[in-house]
Design a protein around this motif. Structure first.
Motif, PDB file in Angstrom:
ATOM      1  N   GLU A 113       3.710   5.140  -1.284  1.00 49.12           N
ATOM      2  CA  GLU A 113       2.750   5.720  -2.210  1.00 49.12           C
ATOM      3  C   GLU A 113       2.400   7.148  -1.806  1.00 49.12           C
ATOM      4  OE1 GLU A 113       1.558   4.636  -5.097  1.00 49.12           O
ATOM      5  OE2 GLU A 113       2.992   2.999  -4.897  1.00 49.12           O
ATOM      6  N   GLU A 114       2.246   7.370  -0.492  1.00 47.73           N
ATOM      7  CA  GLU A 114       1.892   8.702  -0.027  1.00 47.73           C
ATOM      8  C   GLU A 114       2.977   9.718  -0.379  1.00 47.73           C
ATOM      9  OE1 GLU A 114       1.162  11.035   4.185  1.00 47.73           O
ATOM     10  OE2 GLU A 114       0.730   8.888   4.018  1.00 47.73           O
ATOM     11  N   HIS A 115       4.237   9.345  -0.181  1.00 50.74           N
ATOM     12  CA  HIS A 115       5.314  10.277  -0.451  1.00 50.74           C
ATOM     13  C   HIS A 115       5.516  10.502  -1.942  1.00 50.74           C
ATOM     14  CE1 HIS A 115       6.343  10.795   3.648  1.00 50.74           C
ATOM     15  NE2 HIS A 115       6.724   9.546   3.846  1.00 50.74           N
ATOM     16  N   GLN A 116       5.078   9.562  -2.762  1.00 48.21           N
ATOM     17  CA  GLN A 116       5.235   9.734  -4.199  1.00 48.21           C
ATOM     18  C   GLN A 116       4.192  10.681  -4.781  1.00 48.21           C
ATOM     19  OE1 GLN A 116       5.463   6.018  -6.295  1.00 48.21           O
ATOM     20  NE2 GLN A 116       6.979   5.176  -4.915  1.00 48.21           N
ATOM     21  N   ALA A 117       3.035  10.784  -4.164  1.00 46.46           N
ATOM     22  CA  ALA A 117       1.954  11.612  -4.690  1.00 46.46           C
ATOM     23  C   ALA A 117       2.076  13.018  -4.124  1.00 46.46           C
ATOM     24  CB  ALA A 117       0.602  10.993  -4.347  1.00 46.46           C
ATOM     25  N   LEU A 118       2.922  13.827  -4.729  1.00 51.03           N
ATOM     26  CA  LEU A 118       3.156  15.186  -4.263  1.00 51.03           C
ATOM     27  C   LEU A 118       2.515  16.188  -5.205  1.00 51.03           C
ATOM     28  CD1 LEU A 118       6.966  14.883  -3.434  1.00 51.03           C
ATOM     29  CD2 LEU A 118       5.039  14.570  -1.866  1.00 51.03           C
ATOM     30  N   LEU A 119       2.062  17.290  -4.649  1.00 54.23           N
ATOM     31  CA  LEU A 119       1.566  18.373  -5.487  1.00 54.23           C
ATOM     32  C   LEU A 119       2.734  19.205  -6.004  1.00 54.23           C
ATOM     33  CD1 LEU A 119      -0.839  19.926  -6.650  1.00 54.23           C
ATOM     34  CD2 LEU A 119      -0.890  21.276  -4.537  1.00 54.23           C
ATOM     35  N   CYS A 120       3.716  19.452  -5.139  1.00 58.06           N
ATOM     36  CA  CYS A 120       4.882  20.240  -5.549  1.00 58.06           C
ATOM     37  C   CYS A 120       6.006  20.032  -4.547  1.00 58.06           C
ATOM     38  CB  CYS A 120       4.537  21.728  -5.651  1.00 58.06           C
ATOM     39  SG  CYS A 120       3.885  22.450  -4.134  1.00 58.06           S
ATOM     40  N   SER A 121       7.196  20.398  -4.941  1.00 64.21           N
ATOM     41  CA  SER A 121       8.341  20.345  -4.034  1.00 64.21           C
ATOM     42  C   SER A 121       9.329  21.426  -4.410  1.00 64.21           C
ATOM     43  CB  SER A 121       9.026  18.969  -4.077  1.00 64.21           C
ATOM     44  OG  SER A 121       9.738  18.800  -5.288  1.00 64.21           O
ATOM     45  N   LEU A 122      10.130  21.828  -3.430  1.00 64.99           N
ATOM     46  CA  LEU A 122      11.158  22.839  -3.632  1.00 64.99           C
ATOM     47  C   LEU A 122      12.433  22.344  -2.970  1.00 64.99           C
ATOM     48  CD1 LEU A 122      10.825  26.652  -3.402  1.00 64.99           C
ATOM     49  CD2 LEU A 122      12.614  25.527  -2.069  1.00 64.99           C
ATOM     50  N   SER A 123      13.532  22.358  -3.721  1.00 62.82           N
ATOM     51  CA  SER A 123      14.802  21.840  -3.207  1.00 62.82           C
ATOM     52  C   SER A 123      15.932  22.806  -3.516  1.00 62.82           C
ATOM     53  CB  SER A 123      15.130  20.475  -3.831  1.00 62.82           C
ATOM     54  OG  SER A 123      14.096  19.548  -3.614  1.00 62.82           O
ATOM     55  N   LEU A 124      16.942  22.765  -2.659  1.00 62.54           N
ATOM     56  CA  LEU A 124      18.178  23.504  -2.872  1.00 62.54           C
ATOM     57  C   LEU A 124      19.211  22.503  -3.373  1.00 62.54           C
ATOM     58  CD1 LEU A 124      19.030  26.484  -2.329  1.00 62.54           C
ATOM     59  CD2 LEU A 124      20.029  25.689  -0.177  1.00 62.54           C
ATOM     60  N   ALA A 164       6.804  18.121  -0.350  1.00 62.91           N
ATOM     61  CA  ALA A 164       7.815  17.173   0.127  1.00 62.91           C
ATOM     62  C   ALA A 164       8.494  17.634   1.404  1.00 62.91           C
ATOM     63  CB  ALA A 164       8.874  16.965  -0.956  1.00 62.91           C
ATOM     64  N   THR A 165       8.308  18.896   1.806  1.00 66.73           N
ATOM     65  CA  THR A 165       9.019  19.413   2.965  1.00 66.73           C
ATOM     66  C   THR A 165       8.092  19.428   4.172  1.00 66.73           C
ATOM     67  OG1 THR A 165       8.430  21.664   2.257  1.00 66.73           O
ATOM     68  CG2 THR A 165      10.559  20.802   1.576  1.00 66.73           C
ATOM     69  N   THR A 166       7.761  18.241   4.684  1.00 66.42           N
ATOM     70  CA  THR A 166       6.858  18.136   5.818  1.00 66.42           C
ATOM     71  C   THR A 166       7.638  18.047   7.115  1.00 66.42           C
ATOM     72  OG1 THR A 166       6.829  15.736   5.652  1.00 66.42           O
ATOM     73  CG2 THR A 166       5.151  16.936   4.422  1.00 66.42           C
ATOM     74  N   GLU A 167       6.980  18.364   8.212  1.00 61.71           N
ATOM     75  CA  GLU A 167       7.626  18.287   9.521  1.00 61.71           C
ATOM     76  C   GLU A 167       8.037  16.862   9.845  1.00 61.71           C
ATOM     77  OE1 GLU A 167       8.510  20.601  11.672  1.00 61.71           O
ATOM     78  OE2 GLU A 167       7.919  22.131  10.246  1.00 61.71           O
ATOM     79  N   GLU A 168       7.230  15.866   9.380  1.00 62.97           N
ATOM     80  CA  GLU A 168       7.543  14.474   9.676  1.00 62.97           C
ATOM     81  C   GLU A 168       8.869  14.057   9.065  1.00 62.97           C
ATOM     82  OE1 GLU A 168       3.376  15.209  10.294  1.00 62.97           O
ATOM     83  OE2 GLU A 168       4.703  15.579   8.614  1.00 62.97           O
ATOM     84  N   GLY A 208       8.037  10.029  -8.691  1.00 60.86           N
ATOM     85  CA  GLY A 208       6.684   9.928  -8.172  1.00 60.86           C
ATOM     86  C   GLY A 208       5.711  10.885  -8.827  1.00 60.86           C
ATOM     87  N   PHE A 209       6.213  11.918  -9.496  1.00 65.44           N
ATOM     88  CA  PHE A 209       5.334  12.808 -10.243  1.00 65.44           C
ATOM     89  C   PHE A 209       4.968  12.140 -11.569  1.00 65.44           C
ATOM     90  CE2 PHE A 209       7.426  15.725  -7.375  1.00 65.44           C
ATOM     91  CZ  PHE A 209       6.453  16.674  -7.086  1.00 65.44           C
ATOM     92  N   VAL A 210       3.707  12.232 -11.948  1.00 63.32           N
ATOM     93  CA  VAL A 210       3.272  11.665 -13.220  1.00 63.32           C
ATOM     94  C   VAL A 210       3.767  12.530 -14.378  1.00 63.32           C
ATOM     95  CG1 VAL A 210       1.269  11.060 -14.637  1.00 63.32           C
ATOM     96  CG2 VAL A 210       1.249  10.589 -12.175  1.00 63.32           C
ATOM     97  N   LYS A 211       3.575  13.844 -14.255  1.00 56.28           N
ATOM     98  CA  LYS A 211       4.041  14.793 -15.268  1.00 56.28           C
ATOM     99  C   LYS A 211       4.773  15.924 -14.550  1.00 56.28           C
ATOM    100  CE  LYS A 211       0.493  13.759 -18.712  1.00 56.28           C
ATOM    101  NZ  LYS A 211      -0.610  14.284 -19.544  1.00 56.28           N
ATOM    102  N   PRO A 212       6.060  15.709 -14.251  1.00 57.02           N
ATOM    103  CA  PRO A 212       6.795  16.703 -13.469  1.00 57.02           C
ATOM    104  C   PRO A 212       7.140  17.955 -14.276  1.00 57.02           C
ATOM    105  CG  PRO A 212       8.259  14.930 -14.143  1.00 57.02           C
ATOM    106  CD  PRO A 212       6.881  14.529 -14.578  1.00 57.02           C
ATOM    107  N   CYS A 213       6.590  19.074 -13.868  1.00 58.74           N
ATOM    108  CA  CYS A 213       6.980  20.369 -14.412  1.00 58.74           C
ATOM    109  C   CYS A 213       8.138  20.867 -13.559  1.00 58.74           C
ATOM    110  CB  CYS A 213       5.812  21.344 -14.364  1.00 58.74           C
ATOM    111  SG  CYS A 213       4.348  20.784 -15.291  1.00 58.74           S
ATOM    112  N   ILE A 214       9.290  21.138 -14.184  1.00 61.45           N
ATOM    113  CA  ILE A 214      10.530  21.364 -13.440  1.00 61.45           C
ATOM    114  C   ILE A 214      11.175  22.674 -13.868  1.00 61.45           C
ATOM    115  CG2 ILE A 214      12.785  20.402 -12.846  1.00 61.45           C
ATOM    116  CD1 ILE A 214      11.745  17.663 -13.690  1.00 61.45           C
TER     117      ILE A 214
END
Length: 375
Positions: free
Chosen positions: A319-330, A283-287, A117-123
């Motif tokens: 579409e909403e879940h794909q348009a993220l500003l950033c995410s953090l995962s373990l 990506a880490t929302t309460e919902e 979902g990121f257009v240009k994912p910086c990882i």
């Protein structure tokens, strides 16, 4: 949840190697649309994901569902490719396997691709912990990994950067930094790595695009790095996520050897601006914290990978879940153990605190670049 679907037919849906893999072991594949990862896994990692998925609300382990890629199930290997170069209808013939198969090739995790979902994912992949060997590792490996921790940033800070990629707004391909660089640096150079991964644009300060109309001249400037205001939002969100993750892990009695934090943020200016108008840019929302709906992974009569029981609201909000500003995962739990009475993993907590401090320092520098309102 179907945790071990089998292959009833002679073919399996085509996959391809993960392009945006900046760390970890080779062999991870992705589905054609990049939404799912197929990862070779040892039994302990599979069990850990299953335990997280099954944990009740009263179990502290359930809180890790906020921070791990969504676990969709397990694929069992019942054969091997007859011709890896097969082309045509997208299917590849498999033949039964005879003899022994190495454990990590027998079963594979099916996980969400957090970069999807990121257009240009910086990882960025950050290895956590001060102890780099499993308790049942042979003595020679333990000695070797103790030396690695001493000679890298792991032993002193609890982190080692294992690789990262960064996009410029004008580039269709990322700039890659390999894991060898992370092994070569010292503690004093960690802020430099953070600056490399979170570059700030030197372009004239832009205005956010209109909520109903986007001007290419506003958001498509040929510059590396995000504008300061966007980068500040990314760093603020990630710092808060790290602090929450640290609080979560502090209440879990486990030892995580070889685990990582995976940070992803949007390097495309236009997409990044759009996420700021959404209710949440992470990506880490309460919902998403406690979703009782199950997603089943199965194989159809043609041997194709299919998903069942996808909640309607998940489709509507795709579409909403794909348009993220950033995410953090373990990620990466091949050598993770839950040990009653052992307390939290202090080496991992130390690494997370190091990351919090590094991001705070970078955020403060970016804050100084933001425009001020004159009285």
């Amino acid at each position: 949840m179907s945790n071990s679907p089998l292959l009833p037919g002679p073919t399996i849906a085509a996959t391809r190697p993960l392009k945006a893999q900046v760390g970890g072991h080779a062999g991870i594949e992705t589905t054609e649309d990049d939404s799912l990862l197929i990862k070779p896994a040892l039994p302990r990692e599979i069990e850990f994901y299953q335990r997280i998925a099954a944990a009740g609300d009263h179990d502290e382990l359930s809180k890790l569902r906020n921070w791990t890629p969504r676990f969709l199930g397990v694929l069992k290997l019942e054969g091997q490719l007859k011709d890896s170069n097969a082309v045509g209808d997208g299917n590849m013939e498999i033949v039964p396997v005879h003899g022994n198969i190495v454990p990590e090739d027998k079963e594979r995790l099916v996980l969400e691709n957090v970069a999807y979902g990121f257009v240009k994912p910086c990882i960025l992949d950050v290895k956590l912990g001060t102890v780099l060997y499993d308790q049942d590792a042979p003595p020679e490996k333990q000695a070797r990994m103790i030396k690695v921790a001493h000679n890298t940033t792991s032993g002193e800070t609890g982190v080692r950067f294992t690789g990262f990629q960064v996009y410029g707004n004008d580039s269709s391909e990322p700039i890659l930094t390999p894991k060898s660089y992370g092994r070569s640096i010292k503690k004093e150079q960690l802020p430099d790595v953070i600056e490399m991964f979170f570059p700030v644009s030197s372009a004239p300060y832009p205005s956010p695009p209109n909520s109903t109309e986007t001007s290419d001249s506003d958001v498509s400037k040929p510059q590396s790095g995000l504008p300061a205001i966007l980068l500040h939002c990314v760093l603020t969100t990630l710092q808060a996520d790290l602090e929450e993750l640290k609080a979560t892990i502090a209440n879990i009695e486990m030892r995580m050897v070889g685990g990582s934090i995976l940070i992803v943020y949007e390097g495309d200016w236009e997409r990044a601006w759009k996420t700021l108008s959404m209710p949440s840019g992470t990506a880490t929302t309460e919902e998403e914290e406690d979703d009782d709906d199950e997603v089943e992974v199965e194989i159809d009569e043609n041997g194709q990978l299919v998903l069942e029981s996808i909640p309607d609201e998940a489709i509507e909000e795709e579409e909403e879940h794909q348009a993220l500003l950033c995410s953090l995962s373990l990620i990466d739990f091949a050598h993770t153990r839950l040990i009653d009475g052992a307390g939290p993993d202090e080496g991992v907590l130390k690494g997370i605190q190091t990351m919090i401090d590094l991001l705070r320092q970078r955020k403060d520098k970016i804050a100084a670049m933001l425009p001020t309102c004159d009285a």
